[in-house]
Enzyme design. Structure first.
Site, mmCIF file in Angstrom:
data_model
loop_
_atom_site.group_PDB
_atom_site.id
_atom_site.type_symbol
_atom_site.label_atom_id
_atom_site.label_comp_id
_atom_site.label_asym_id
_atom_site.label_seq_id
_atom_site.Cartn_x
_atom_site.Cartn_y
_atom_site.Cartn_z
ATOM 1 N N ASN A 26 1.686 -2.201 5.545
ATOM 2 C CA ASN A 26 1.113 -0.858 5.726
ATOM 3 C C ASN A 26 -0.300 -0.727 5.164
ATOM 4 O OD1 ASN A 26 1.288 2.293 5.803
ATOM 5 N ND2 ASN A 26 0.874 1.791 3.663
ATOM 6 N N ILE A 44 -2.395 11.287 11.608
ATOM 7 C CA ILE A 44 -1.444 11.650 10.552
ATOM 8 C C ILE A 44 -2.231 12.231 9.376
ATOM 9 C CG2 ILE A 44 0.451 10.802 9.074
ATOM 10 C CD1 ILE A 44 0.968 10.437 12.131
ATOM 11 N N ALA A 78 -10.451 -3.308 16.068
ATOM 12 C CA ALA A 78 -10.224 -4.752 16.242
ATOM 13 C C ALA A 78 -9.110 -5.225 15.315
ATOM 14 C CB ALA A 78 -11.511 -5.524 15.975
ATOM 15 N N SER A 135 -2.224 1.183 14.947
ATOM 16 C CA SER A 135 -2.772 2.524 15.181
ATOM 17 C C SER A 135 -2.999 2.717 16.678
ATOM 18 C CB SER A 135 -4.122 2.660 14.472
ATOM 19 O OG SER A 135 -4.819 3.796 14.931
ATOM 20 N N GLY A 175 0.804 -1.227 0.000
ATOM 21 C CA GLY A 175 0.000 0.000 0.000
ATOM 22 C C GLY A 175 0.828 1.263 0.000
ATOM 23 N N ALA A 176 1.678 1.417 -1.046
ATOM 24 C CA ALA A 176 2.590 2.565 -1.052
ATOM 25 C C ALA A 176 2.211 3.618 -2.097
ATOM 26 C CB ALA A 176 4.025 2.087 -1.267
ATOM 27 N N LYS A 207 -6.634 -3.478 14.173
ATOM 28 C CA LYS A 207 -5.338 -2.915 14.591
ATOM 29 C C LYS A 207 -4.854 -3.546 15.910
ATOM 30 C CE LYS A 207 -4.675 -0.211 11.085
ATOM 31 N NZ LYS A 207 -3.584 -0.503 10.134
ATOM 32 N N TYR A 221 -12.170 -1.335 12.661
ATOM 33 C CA TYR A 221 -10.788 -0.862 12.474
ATOM 34 C C TYR A 221 -9.953 -1.103 13.734
ATOM 35 C CZ TYR A 221 -7.072 2.516 11.238
ATOM 36 O OH TYR A 221 -5.866 3.126 10.957
ATOM 37 N N ASP A 254 -3.447 -7.323 -4.368
ATOM 38 C CA ASP A 254 -4.395 -7.143 -3.261
ATOM 39 C C ASP A 254 -3.876 -7.896 -2.028
ATOM 40 O OD1 ASP A 254 -6.502 -7.145 -1.458
ATOM 41 O OD2 ASP A 254 -8.029 -7.309 -3.021
HETATM 42 P P1 NAP Z 1 -4.149 6.034 2.695
HETATM 43 O O1 NAP Z 1 -3.550 7.343 2.336
HETATM 44 O O2 NAP Z 1 -5.607 5.806 2.498
HETATM 45 O O3 NAP Z 1 -3.322 4.883 1.914
HETATM 46 C C1 NAP Z 1 -3.678 3.543 2.055
HETATM 47 C C2 NAP Z 1 -2.823 2.704 1.137
HETATM 48 O O4 NAP Z 1 -3.224 1.323 1.272
HETATM 49 C C3 NAP Z 1 -2.987 3.045 -0.339
HETATM 50 O O5 NAP Z 1 -1.728 3.027 -0.959
HETATM 51 C C4 NAP Z 1 -3.866 1.922 -0.873
HETATM 52 O O6 NAP Z 1 -3.597 1.603 -2.229
HETATM 53 C C5 NAP Z 1 -3.425 0.772 -0.014
HETATM 54 N N1 NAP Z 1 -4.389 -0.326 0.023
HETATM 55 C C6 NAP Z 1 -5.676 -0.290 0.445
HETATM 56 N N2 NAP Z 1 -6.231 -1.513 0.319
HETATM 57 C C7 NAP Z 1 -5.277 -2.329 -0.196
HETATM 58 C C8 NAP Z 1 -5.222 -3.707 -0.534
HETATM 59 N N3 NAP Z 1 -6.291 -4.514 -0.359
HETATM 60 N N4 NAP Z 1 -4.077 -4.211 -1.030
HETATM 61 C C9 NAP Z 1 -2.982 -3.425 -1.180
HETATM 62 N N5 NAP Z 1 -2.970 -2.121 -0.883
HETATM 63 C C10 NAP Z 1 -4.109 -1.579 -0.397
HETATM 64 O O7 NAP Z 1 -3.874 5.672 4.226
HETATM 65 P P2 NAP Z 1 -2.692 6.096 5.235
HETATM 66 O O8 NAP Z 1 -3.228 7.135 6.123
HETATM 67 O O9 NAP Z 1 -1.438 6.323 4.485
HETATM 68 O O10 NAP Z 1 -2.584 4.746 6.085
HETATM 69 C C11 NAP Z 1 -1.533 3.803 5.938
HETATM 70 C C12 NAP Z 1 -1.564 2.846 7.127
HETATM 71 O O11 NAP Z 1 -1.399 3.598 8.333
HETATM 72 C C13 NAP Z 1 -2.887 2.103 7.273
HETATM 73 O O12 NAP Z 1 -2.654 0.793 7.748
HETATM 74 C C14 NAP Z 1 -3.609 2.904 8.345
HETATM 75 O O13 NAP Z 1 -4.569 2.137 9.034
HETATM 76 C C15 NAP Z 1 -2.455 3.312 9.220
HETATM 77 N N6 NAP Z 1 -2.723 4.470 10.069
HETATM 78 C C16 NAP Z 1 -3.000 5.694 9.545
HETATM 79 C C17 NAP Z 1 -3.241 6.774 10.404
HETATM 80 C C18 NAP Z 1 -3.539 8.161 9.901
HETATM 81 O O14 NAP Z 1 -3.804 9.036 10.741
HETATM 82 N N7 NAP Z 1 -3.483 8.430 8.621
HETATM 83 C C19 NAP Z 1 -3.205 6.575 11.779
HETATM 84 C C20 NAP Z 1 -2.925 5.324 12.296
HETATM 85 C C21 NAP Z 1 -2.672 4.280 11.426
HETATM 86 P P3 NAP Z 1 -4.558 2.031 -3.463
HETATM 87 O O15 NAP Z 1 -4.953 3.460 -3.242
HETATM 88 O O16 NAP Z 1 -3.681 1.823 -4.647
HETATM 89 O O17 NAP Z 1 -5.719 1.088 -3.430
#
Ligand code: NAP
Length: 246
Positions: free
Chosen positions: A91, A189, A158, A143, A13-14, A160, A156, A64
């Site tokens: 991620n 974030i 559960a 998280s 998920g980058a 995490k 979510y 996926d």
């Molecule tokens: P984001 O901007 O929505 O990015 C999520 C990424 O995950 C995207 O690159 C997406 O790819 C990919 N993804 C989603 N479903 C997928 C799948 N089935 N297979 C492969 N890739 C998939 O989210 P983010 O805020 O960067 O979050 C990244 C991680 O940090 C997540 O695990 C999230 O729960 C965690 N997190 C975030 C926060 C926050 O405040 N932002 C806080 C705590 C934890 P596509 O777009 O190409 O589908």
């Protein structure tokens, strides 16, 4: 000397947000980077070029993470292409929020599958290679919500919390093979995931540093856990939350 010189990493998920920041930081620190995306194809392809311009080997895969067979074939392809796999960053993640009263089975299943089952899928897929190398660092993005819970995010939270139990179990099982397993727990974030949050002000009030974090600030912590700077650290959850949970 760069911190990740000579290491190969796989990041799920980058295409955007935190995963993208991790991929760039890893490349800046000399790692070769394999990464995945799912729906953001153009962004994934653009990132591949951006990483290659930093002078390392980089390749993006559309895969996926929630589907076991896709994770297996991804790991096989990455090892074939890169010849090694030293770092795995789980991620990929999604949210499908709602109060439990109104949460559908689909909302529950999809969040558990993308956020938690994916961690099982990828870890299983790479562990054989890491065991062969007698070396590995697995970093799972959990998280603060997985630690303290959150109204409207039972699915979510559960997923995490499950990641934390999984991370600690893997640290116990694979430590003797010199494979480390740690989790990073970001707070609030600024990414697409949090862009539309309605109670942003409430979150900010609870953060001692009085601001949301940047994806790069999470990525810096992941670089540390991926590198030999942390080679005696395993089974830990490192919070990157501006002091939110103390
Ligand atoms: P984001 O901007 O929505 O990015 C999520 C990424 O995950 C995207 O690159 C997406 O790819 C990919 N993804 C989603 N479903 C997928 C799948 N089935 N297979 C492969 N890739 C998939 O989210 P983010 O805020 O960067 O979050 C990244 C991680 O940090 C997540 O695990 C999230 O729960 C965690 N997190 C975030 C926060 C926050 O405040 N932002 C806080 C705590 C934890 P596509 O777009 O190409 O589908």
């Amino acid at each position: 000397m760069k911190l990740l010189e000579g290491k190969t990493a796989l990041i799920t998920g980058a295409s955007k947000g935190i995963g993208r920041a991790i991929a760039i930081r890893f490349a800046e620190q000399g790692a070769n980077v394999a990464f995945t995306y799912l729906s953001s194809v153009e962004k994934g392809q653009a990132l591949e070029a951006e990483l290659q311009a930093l002078g390392i080997k980089a390749k993006g895969y559309r895969s996926d993470a929630s589907i076991n067979t896709e994770a297996e074939s991804l790991a096989t392809e990455v090892v074939k292409e890169f010849g090694a796999l030293d770092i795995l960053v789980n991620n990929a993640g999604i949210t499908k929020d709602g109060l439990l009263m109104r949460m559908s089975e689909e909302q529950w299943d999809s969040v558990i599958n993308v956020n938690l089952k994916s961690v099982f899928n990828l870890t299983k897929a790479v562990m054989k290679q890491m065991m062969k190398q007698k070396n590995g660092s697995i970093i799972n993005i959990t998280s603060v919500v997985g630690i303290r819970g959150n109204a409207g995010q039972a699915n979510y939270a559960a997923s995490k919390a499950g990641i934390i139990g999984f991370t600690k179990s893997v640290a116990l099982e694979l430590g003797s093979r010199n494979i480390r397993s740690n989790a990073v727990a970001p707070g609030f974030i600024e990414t697409e995931m949090t862009h539309d949050l309605t109670n942003k002000e409430e979150w900010l009030k609870g953060i001692p540093l009085k601001r949301g974090g940047a994806p790069e600030e999470v990525a810096d912590c992941v670089v540390f856990l991926a590198s030999d700077m942390s080679k005696y650290i395993s089974g830990q959850v490192l919070q990157v939350d501006g002091g939110m949970l103390t």
